[in-house]
Design a protein around this motif. Sequence first.
Motif, mmCIF file in Angstrom:
data_model
loop_
_atom_site.group_PDB
_atom_site.id
_atom_site.type_symbol
_atom_site.label_atom_id
_atom_site.label_comp_id
_atom_site.label_asym_id
_atom_site.label_seq_id
_atom_site.Cartn_x
_atom_site.Cartn_y
_atom_site.Cartn_z
ATOM 1 N N THR A 1 56.079 74.913 24.457
ATOM 2 C CA THR A 1 57.362 74.220 24.298
ATOM 3 C C THR A 1 58.545 75.178 24.309
ATOM 4 O O THR A 1 59.689 74.746 24.445
ATOM 5 C CB THR A 1 57.370 73.431 22.979
ATOM 6 N N GLY B 1 59.333 75.874 18.886
ATOM 7 C CA GLY B 1 57.956 76.329 18.973
ATOM 8 C C GLY B 1 57.744 77.629 18.254
ATOM 9 O O GLY B 1 58.681 78.279 17.786
ATOM 10 N N LYS C 1 49.054 70.426 23.415
ATOM 11 C CA LYS C 1 49.387 71.611 22.625
ATOM 12 C C LYS C 1 48.835 72.831 23.351
ATOM 13 O O LYS C 1 47.680 73.204 23.188
ATOM 14 C CB LYS C 1 48.808 71.520 21.214
ATOM 15 N N GLU C 2 49.675 73.434 24.167
ATOM 16 C CA GLU C 2 49.259 74.556 25.004
ATOM 17 C C GLU C 2 49.869 75.853 24.490
ATOM 18 O O GLU C 2 50.881 75.848 23.774
ATOM 19 C CB GLU C 2 49.672 74.318 26.455
ATOM 20 N N SER D 1 45.008 75.821 27.745
ATOM 21 C CA SER D 1 45.176 74.396 27.516
ATOM 22 C C SER D 1 43.817 73.751 27.296
ATOM 23 O O SER D 1 42.770 74.408 27.359
ATOM 24 C CB SER D 1 45.895 73.745 28.708
ATOM 25 N N LEU E 1 43.307 74.387 20.172
ATOM 26 C CA LEU E 1 44.122 73.675 21.141
ATOM 27 C C LEU E 1 43.718 72.207 21.206
ATOM 28 O O LEU E 1 42.551 71.863 21.037
ATOM 29 C CB LEU E 1 43.976 74.305 22.529
ATOM 30 N N THR E 2 44.693 71.369 21.458
ATOM 31 C CA THR E 2 44.478 69.945 21.687
ATOM 32 C C THR E 2 45.297 69.538 22.900
ATOM 33 O O THR E 2 46.227 70.257 23.296
ATOM 34 C CB THR E 2 44.908 69.113 20.457
ATOM 35 N N ASP F 1 54.293 79.093 21.973
ATOM 36 C CA ASP F 1 53.963 77.718 22.311
ATOM 37 C C ASP F 1 54.558 77.380 23.671
ATOM 38 O O ASP F 1 55.625 77.885 24.046
ATOM 39 C CB ASP F 1 54.517 76.760 21.257
#
Length: 226
Positions: free
Chosen positions: A172, A202, A93-94, A135, A89-90, A170
Amino acid sequence: MQYQIVGDTLPAVICTLDTKETLITENGAMAWMTPNMRMETTSNGGLGKAIGRAFSGERMFQNRYTAEGGPGQIAFASSLPGCIRAFTLTPGKELIVQKKGFLASEVGVTLSVFFQKKFGAGLFGGEGFIMQRLSGSGVVFVEFDGYVVEYTLQPGQQMVVDTGYLAAMDATCQMDIQQVPGIKNALLGGEGLFNTVITGPGKVYLQTMPINQLASSIQPYIYTGR
């Protein structure tokens, strides 16, 4: 941290940590470890976050395992036949995962509760009203039921999923419900009254043997006599 996921239908992830490196896990998930791994039970963010984790299917308190005095090793095993996947994860980007999907992570990962925007989607969508949001930054290990099939949805592209088969997606992606068309189909089709509809963009992760399906499959063979 280095890790290796071993096993087929009953996997485990074996993590090798450098000195002072720490992993966070739900209590009770540790399978084995070297003697220099120090455990500390913590609310990991205070009472509010602990309560949120409880709503998302995890326990209120988590365990922190830290390598002391040199490299250490710790392993986490799956609780059901299935697979373990690692995600990096970054920020921005959850990942949204099913209840109790979280297995372990690096300390930079945050586990919080994810409420469906529409009550109907949560009530009938197969994953319950509440899911888990992962997250932050770092590697997280997620437990899935059965084999996992991945799809990458383009903007507006949809996938219709039966109850319980959605393992993760994702953040998104959007989730909604769709009533099975036709009264005869809904009542006699054996697929329930509603399906979950995932809309891109996603990635979507679908599992082949959700726990509710496994339970219904073995229920006729469970002796209930007194």
